[in-house]
Design a protein around this motif. Structure first.
Motif, short mmCIF file in Angstrom:
data_model
loop_
_atom_site.label_atom_id
_atom_site.label_comp_id
_atom_site.label_asym_id
_atom_site.label_seq_id
_atom_site.Cartn_x
_atom_site.Cartn_y
_atom_site.Cartn_z
N HIS A 1 30.49 51.97 54.84
CA HIS A 1 31.25 51.27 55.66
C HIS A 1 31.82 50.32 55.74
O HIS A 1 31.71 49.06 54.36
N HIS A 2 33.01 49.75 55.49
CA HIS A 2 33.95 48.97 56.16
C HIS A 2 33.80 47.51 56.37
O HIS A 2 34.08 47.14 55.18
N GLU B 1 32.59 46.97 53.15
CA GLU B 1 33.40 46.87 51.70
C GLU B 1 34.10 45.26 52.21
O GLU B 1 34.79 44.48 50.55
N THR B 2 34.28 45.22 53.15
CA THR B 2 35.34 43.43 53.13
C THR B 2 34.06 42.40 52.88
O THR B 2 35.00 41.59 52.42
N ILE C 1 33.46 38.87 46.45
CA ILE C 1 34.31 38.83 45.11
C ILE C 1 34.81 37.49 44.35
O ILE C 1 35.33 37.24 43.61
N SER C 2 35.97 37.84 45.81
CA SER C 2 36.89 36.61 45.89
C SER C 2 36.21 35.62 45.76
O SER C 2 37.50 34.91 44.65
N GLU D 1 28.10 50.43 45.79
CA GLU D 1 29.00 51.83 46.08
C GLU D 1 28.76 52.32 47.05
O GLU D 1 29.75 53.11 47.88
N ARG E 1 34.27 42.27 49.12
CA ARG E 1 35.80 42.03 49.02
C ARG E 1 35.71 40.37 48.90
O ARG E 1 36.41 39.25 47.86
N CYS F 1 29.67 50.72 49.85
CA CYS F 1 30.78 50.02 50.39
C CYS F 1 31.54 51.35 50.89
O CYS F 1 32.90 51.33 51.75
N ARG F 2 31.64 52.86 50.04
CA ARG F 2 32.03 53.97 50.98
C ARG F 2 32.00 54.17 51.94
O ARG F 2 32.91 54.76 52.71
#
Lengths: 187, 187
Positions: free
Chosen positions: A116-117, A120-121, A127-128, A110, A124, A113-114
């Motif tokens: 480092h963009h 986070e990408t 998980i996709s 978490e 995403r 993710c918070r």
DNA sequence: GTGATTTTTTAACATATGTAAAAAAATACA
DNA sequence: TGTATTTTTTTACATATGTTAAAAAATCAC
């Protein structure tokens, strides 16, 4: 440990900074065949990468066992139901072989993710793809009978066939072992 | 249009800046009952929000119809198989009622993700929940027989029962309409 | 290698679900 | 309101799959 990073990068490129931060946070654990990696009722706090080995992800219901998925080496996995909401896992994860995992703890994921963009990408996209795979299985369960599902499994997982028992394959397909035996005999 | 924003915020808070940018990019379209929203073979370029109405998400196979999901008003949806890889959709989406959609185009979503960390976070969480829902369905298909799935559907979707035909419910459950009729008669 | 244990197959029977066709009920519409 | 159309139910039969129990085969431990 570099394999974790490499896997992430293949999904979505990470910044140098994040890679170093991941490396500094990664932990490692080994399990022998049969070891529990995550119990039912235990909150899953980790994002795992399988360096070596094979795990199964399953649960008990109605006096039967249902296997959601097998994860062999070079795969990222987490216990989705528990990880997302940080609630007790309904699913159990055990090692089917001697297994080495590297992992990041939930709070670290978490935080990554918070902060480092690019991470986070990556999450995403990861998980996709996971969602897409789950959807494919959904489709199979909807439209295919047990014979078709078995043939599909054999085709998609030829490299794993020697490593998974027929009983476990039956549990994955959602049928009894007797039924699987019949299907194999029919050929 | 504000409903789109509101929905996003309820999953993960967006910055003021992103909200304004979304508002400036949102488009809207209306469909009448029976209209095709996305054809099979057509790349899905959008992230849709249902302002009003009901859509079904399905495909043909083996001379039967299989419904993956219904989306009623106040839901976000996309055609996952197509959206993720920007490949032709295997699934068809049509309006079961007169329906109003607001939507962002793929390129805009990607741009929002790239430029705004808070939107990327929202997308990660949205897809996580979607994955979790797909997983729940997977579990149902694995362990429940048709009667249990029907009862589960009725319990979870009581508000939709009057709006969906029994034929469509059967297609969603992965059984023939005859079989569903039998199940309902047994009660 | 041998006996114990685990895994896989086979057999017998019961139930669930598919298919096809027809009947009944509900709905649309002129 | 009456007729056509669509949706839902019913019937009859075939196949798929579950359950239980036992046999056969494979694997494990010493």
């Amino acid at each position: 440990m570099a394999d974790f990073i490499h896997y992430c990068n293949s999904i979505s490129p990470l910044s140098k900074e994040v890679m170093n931060e991941i490396l500094s946070k990664l932990k490692s654990r080994t399990f022998v065949k049969g070891d529990l990696i995550n119990k039912q009722g235990q909150v899953c706090r980790d994002l795992f990468f399988i360096e070596k080995g094979l795990v199964k992800h399953f649960y008990h219901s109605k006096n039967r066992v249902f296997i959601l998925r097998f994860f062999p080496e070079n795969n990222l996995f987490t216990i989705l139901d528990s990880y997302i909401n940080q609630t007790p896992a309904e699913f159990i994860t055990i090692a089917l072989e001697d297994t080495t995992l590297t992992y990041l703890e939930y709070n670290e994921v978490e935080e990554l993710c918070r902060n480092h963009h690019s991470f986070e990408t990556f999450m995403r996209k990861y998980i996709s793809f996971a969602a897409f795979n789950i959807l494919k299985r959904n489709k199979e369960m909807l439209e295919d009978d047990a014979t078709e599902r078995y043939n599909g499994f054999v085709k998609e997982n030829s490299h794993l066939l020697q490593r998974i028992s027929l009983g476990d394959i039956a549990s994955y397909l959602g049928i009894s072992q007797v039924s699987l035996s019949r299907i194999r005999a029919k050929k």
